[in-house]
Write an enzyme that holds these catalytic residues in place. Structure first.
Site: not given
Length: 310
Positions: A170, A219, A301
């Site tokens: 990520r 998310s 995130e």
């Protein structure tokens, strides 16, 4: 020293531009300046002329971003129509402008029998997907990345290979102020009808498991295990963000107009009238509760940018 509004451009430069209407979460204060370049040459010339002490923040469609209520200092760069082209290349390769939506790239690739189906359910644009190494069901942008073109903070055009991106879970490590303008991806060959069916199945699964009709940025936190859901039957859930949030009793938790979704507890939504502070503070409440319950420090995130409201 040249003033920002004295720089010659072909695109659009807007001072004190409200950002909430550009944000998927519909929150955030104004950008000091919003620059929408006409094309890559316009962007390069602008960055070359822009004084180096002025911060630059590239954004896409803000699908993974909380813009704080006090707004953003410096120049926000938003890539629009001049950066959304999609070109099919030989060898199962696709070159997409940084502003091209992930879903559009997946669908265009599918027509040529190129499997980039994992992109179909990822909200946002390809530039952001490359910068954040977006992924789902066990496949990441890094897995199909070949190269990218970018403009440096001082206006030079460069080509980035895999090693230059420093892909991690990520995240990447491209220099601050650098703006990705296009990305070349290499998928696998497949039957167009089969790829379309694969994408339809993924969309159906997403509809059943995620609050797609609510205002969210996907998310909220990275999975503690360092990987996304594989979608396999034997997938282990012990170290998934949603699982530790559930175990901490924070599914459905609210603060102001912000809420951790009842449908998927790792999705934070604007349930109505939320401020950026509501969203960010609810996230910090969740992180604290998970740490107290499981000893795990969840990592955001969603990116948070700008200044809090004073």
């Amino acid at each position: 020293m040249v003033r920002i509004d004295e720089i010659e451009i072909r695109g659009t430069l807007t001072p004190d531009r409200p950002m909430a209407d550009l944000s998927w979460l519909r929150v955030g204060g104004p950008a000091q300046y919003l620059f929408q370049p006409a094309d890559a040459d316009d962007l390069a010339a602008f960055l070359a002329a822009l004084p180096h002490n002025i911060p630059v923040l590239p954004i896409g469609v803000c699908s993974n971003l909380i813009i704080r209520d006090g707004g953003i200092r410096g120049v926000v760069i938003r890539l629009g129509r001049g950066f959304n082209g999609i070109e099919l290349l030989e060898g199962n390769r696709v070159r997409a402008g940084a502003g091209a939506l992930d879903a559009h790239v997946a669908r265009r690739a599918a027509t040529a029998g190129i499997d980039l189906a994992f992109l179909r359910t990822i909200p946002g644009a390809i530039g952001g997907a490359a910068k954040m190494n977006a992924g789902c069901y066990g496949t990441y942008l890094a897995d199909v990345f070949e190269s990218a073109t970018a403009i440096t903070r001082d206006g030079h055009r460069v080509t980035l290979g895999r090693d230059d991106m420093h892909f991690e879970y990520r995240s990447t490590q491209i220099p601050e102020g650098m703006v990705i303008t296009d990305v070349t991806l290499c998928g696998t060959a497949g039957d167009p009808a089969g790829i379309e069916a694969k994408m339809a199945d993924a969309l159906d699964k997403r509809e059943k498991t995620q609050p797609t009709k609510d205002r969210s940025c996907g998310s909220t936190f990275r999975n503690p295990a360092g990987f996304s859901s594989t979608g396999r039957d034997d997938d282990v859930h012990d170290l998934k963000a949603w699982k530790v949030i559930d175990d901490a009793g924070m599914r459905g938790a609210t603060l102001g107009g912000a809420q951790m979704s009842e449908m998927h507890s790792n999705f934070m939504i604007n349930a109505g009238g939320a401020t950026a502070a509501d969203l960010e503070n609810l996230g910090e409440m969740v992180r604290k509760k998970v740490f107290n319950t499981a000893g795990i420090t969840l990592q955001w995130e969603i990116m948070r940018v700008g200044e809090p409201l004073k």
